[in-house]
Scaffold this motif. Sequence first.
Motif, PDB file in Angstrom:
ATOM      1  N   VAL A 119       0.808  -1.225   0.000  1.00  0.00           N
ATOM      2  CA  VAL A 119       0.000   0.000   0.000  1.00  0.00           C
ATOM      3  C   VAL A 119       0.839   1.272   0.000  1.00  0.00           C
ATOM      4  O   VAL A 119       0.304   2.361  -0.229  1.00  0.00           O
ATOM      5  N   TYR A 120       2.150   1.164   0.231  1.00  0.00           N
ATOM      6  CA  TYR A 120       2.931   2.355   0.527  1.00  0.00           C
ATOM      7  C   TYR A 120       3.540   3.064  -0.679  1.00  0.00           C
ATOM      8  O   TYR A 120       3.912   4.242  -0.581  1.00  0.00           O
ATOM      9  N   ASP A 172       2.294  16.475   1.666  1.00  0.00           N
ATOM     10  CA  ASP A 172       3.358  16.806   0.719  1.00  0.00           C
ATOM     11  C   ASP A 172       4.370  15.675   0.535  1.00  0.00           C
ATOM     12  O   ASP A 172       5.302  15.804  -0.262  1.00  0.00           O
ATOM     13  N   VAL A 173       4.194  14.581   1.257  1.00  0.00           N
ATOM     14  CA  VAL A 173       5.107  13.442   1.125  1.00  0.00           C
ATOM     15  C   VAL A 173       4.801  12.692  -0.166  1.00  0.00           C
ATOM     16  O   VAL A 173       3.640  12.483  -0.523  1.00  0.00           O
ATOM     17  N   GLU A 209      -0.784  11.089  -0.913  1.00  0.00           N
ATOM     18  CA  GLU A 209      -2.151  11.333  -1.379  1.00  0.00           C
ATOM     19  C   GLU A 209      -2.516  10.443  -2.563  1.00  0.00           C
ATOM     20  O   GLU A 209      -3.634   9.928  -2.644  1.00  0.00           O
ATOM     21  N   GLU A 210      -1.591  10.276  -3.493  1.00  0.00           N
ATOM     22  CA  GLU A 210      -1.909   9.613  -4.749  1.00  0.00           C
ATOM     23  C   GLU A 210      -1.893   8.093  -4.642  1.00  0.00           C
ATOM     24  O   GLU A 210      -2.628   7.400  -5.371  1.00  0.00           O
ATOM     25  N   VAL A 211      -1.062   7.551  -3.757  1.00  0.00           N
ATOM     26  CA  VAL A 211      -0.888   6.108  -3.691  1.00  0.00           C
ATOM     27  C   VAL A 211      -1.314   5.545  -2.331  1.00  0.00           C
ATOM     28  O   VAL A 211      -2.204   4.694  -2.245  1.00  0.00           O
ATOM     29  N   PHE A 212      -0.669   6.019  -1.275  1.00  0.00           N
ATOM     30  CA  PHE A 212      -0.893   5.406   0.035  1.00  0.00           C
ATOM     31  C   PHE A 212      -2.333   5.525   0.513  1.00  0.00           C
ATOM     32  O   PHE A 212      -2.954   4.520   0.900  1.00  0.00           O
ATOM     33  N   VAL A 213      -2.890   6.740   0.520  1.00  0.00           N
ATOM     34  CA  VAL A 213      -4.234   6.925   1.077  1.00  0.00           C
ATOM     35  C   VAL A 213      -5.278   6.091   0.331  1.00  0.00           C
ATOM     36  O   VAL A 213      -6.042   5.349   0.962  1.00  0.00           O
TER      37      VAL A 213
END
Length: 274
Positions: A166-167, A218-219, A223-227
Motif C-alpha cells: 500500500v505504501y 506533501d510526502v 495522497e496519490e498512492v498510500f491513502v
Amino acid sequence: MSEPEDGTIWDLFDLTGRVAVVTGGPGKLGSQMCDALAEAGANVVVASRTYEDCREKADELTDRYNEAMAVSVDVTDEQAVEEMVEEVVDRFGKIDVLVNNAYNASGYGVPFEELTRDEWEQTLEGVLTQTFFCSQAALPAIRESDAGTIINIGSHYSVVAPDHRVYGDSDINNPPTYGSAKAGVIQFSRWLASYLASEGIRVNSVSPGGFYSEEMEDVEDYEEVFVPNYEHRTPLGRMGDDTDMKGIVAYLASDASKWMTGQNIVLDGGWTVW
C-alpha cells in the motif's frame, strides 16, 4: 435531555473529579483523547516534550471544559517521568487515568537489511520502555484512586504485519522496529492487568489503525498512492478521522468498562479482519 439517574449510562461515562494524564497529549491522537476525557469531566494533564504545545492544549481544555495542566516530559527519561508524576500529584493529589500514548520510533524508509542496532533499541526505548517507566512511576498515585486505570496505545501493526503493497515510494512503510515494540506494549498491558487486578486497577490497550494526516500531504505518494490504497484495503473504506479515538478512550477511562481489564481493542476500520 432529562437529568441522569444513578446507574445510568451518563453516570458510567462521567469522569467528573478524576485526573487523567495523557502522554503525547498535543499530538494528533493525543489531542482527541484529551478532548474526550475533558468533555467527560476529567481534569486532564497534557504531557509531552514540547511545553508550549502542551500549554496551548491545556489552555484550550481549561477554557472549554475543566481545569487542565501542561507538563513538559521526556518519557524515556526515568527522572523526568518521576518529576512529572510529582507535579501532577502536587496539583491534583492523585492520578485516576494514565494514557501511555507518546512514542518515538526509528527506521522509517530504511530497508530491513540496513536497520541499525541503534534504530532498533531507540524504538524499543521510545515505545515499550517508556510505557514501563510511566506506568511504574504513576502507580503509587493511581493507587490513591478509587477507579484507577491505565490505557496503553498499541497499533494494529502490533497484531498483524503491514501490507507493504500500500505504501508506494512514500518512505513511510511501517518498519519492523515499530510493530515489534508495539506488540510488546500489548503483552506488557496484559501482564500488568493481571498483576494489578487484585487492587481493582484496570489495564487495557487500544490498537488504532492508520489515521489521515494533513502533515503528510506533501510526502511523495501519500495522497496519490498510500491513502487510496489504505482505504481500499480497509473494510470501512476510510482512514481514521478527528474523532475516532474519542469514544474508546472515554469508555476505557470510565466506569462503563469497569469489568474490562487485560484487553486489547483494535480500532482500525476493519483492517485486521481479513
